[in-house]
Each structure stands twice: as C-alpha cells, then as structure tokens.
Motif scaffolding. Structure first.
Motif, PDB file in Angstrom:
ATOM      1  N   GLY A   1      40.007 -33.600 -87.664  1.00 30.21           N
ATOM      2  CA  GLY A   1      40.172 -35.203 -88.313  1.00 30.21           C
ATOM      3  C   GLY A   1      39.743 -36.248 -87.782  1.00 30.21           C
ATOM      4  N   SER A   2      40.167 -37.399 -88.306  1.00 28.90           N
ATOM      5  CA  SER A   2      39.415 -38.552 -87.866  1.00 28.90           C
ATOM      6  C   SER A   2      40.803 -39.425 -88.410  1.00 28.90           C
ATOM      7  CB  SER A   2      38.300 -39.232 -88.601  1.00 28.90           C
ATOM      8  OG  SER A   2      38.414 -39.377 -89.729  1.00 28.90           O
ATOM      9  N   GLU A   3      40.810 -40.780 -87.601  1.00 27.71           N
ATOM     10  CA  GLU A   3      41.919 -41.866 -87.683  1.00 27.71           C
ATOM     11  C   GLU A   3      41.454 -42.963 -87.074  1.00 27.71           C
ATOM     12  OE1 GLU A   3      45.208 -40.113 -86.001  1.00 27.71           O
ATOM     13  OE2 GLU A   3      44.940 -41.007 -84.096  1.00 27.71           O
TER      14      GLU A   3
END
Length: 101
Positions: free
Chosen positions: A80-82
C-alpha cells in the motif's frame, strides 16, 4: 545471500555484530533526511537492539528509488501507500508500505 548488483560483490548476511555500526549510520542527518520516516525514538540505542519479529514492515518515501529497489530485491512486497508526516523532512510525503514474511 542476496544476488546483489551486477559488478558488485554480493552482500553477506546481516549479523548481530553489525548492529552497532548500522545504528551509527542511521544517526547521520543526511541519511535521516533521505529515509524521511524517522523519529527521536530511532536515536534510542537500547530500542534499536530489540529483535524484530516477522512480518517485518517497511515504509519508504516514494521518491527514494534506491531504497525501493533494495526492499524489492530482498523480498519485500508493496502492500500500500499513504501520505504521512516524515520527521526526517519535516513535511508530509507519500510513503510506500512494504511487508516481508
């Protein structure tokens, strides 16, 4: 042992005897800025010695292509990414989140 980069010697497995030097390297202000996701707790030598349990998670600034390559070559999978505040940069940056094991 990692396959490494063509033309360079392969990396040897990490040993506990390497931890003091790695701790000192991660205190370097230039390295902390590049790593981005650092806190004051990362300067705690005793906490650094604690043994990690799998799965191991890693966060890397999206613009840190070298670290992304190192993680992926060593079996980390992007999960994922954030957008997160990066203490090493004192700014919000996109973090790529990886998992090993």
């Amino acid at each position: 042992m990692s396959k490494g980069v063509p033309g360079l010697p392969p990396l040897r497995p990490l040993g506990e005897e390497d931890l003091p030097r790695l701790f000192e390297i991660q205190l370097n202000e230039g390295a902390r800025q590049l790593a981005a996701f650092v806190t004051e707790e990362t300067k705690d030598r005793e906490a650094y010695k604690e043994v990690a349990v799998r799965p191991i998670h890693a966060r890397v600034a999206e613009d840190n292509a070298g670290s992304v390559r190192v993680l992926e070559r060593n079996g980390f999978v992007r999960i994922g990414s954030e957008d997160s505040f990066a203490g090493g940069r004192q700014a919000t940056v996109t973090a790529l989140v990886y998992k090993l094991g």
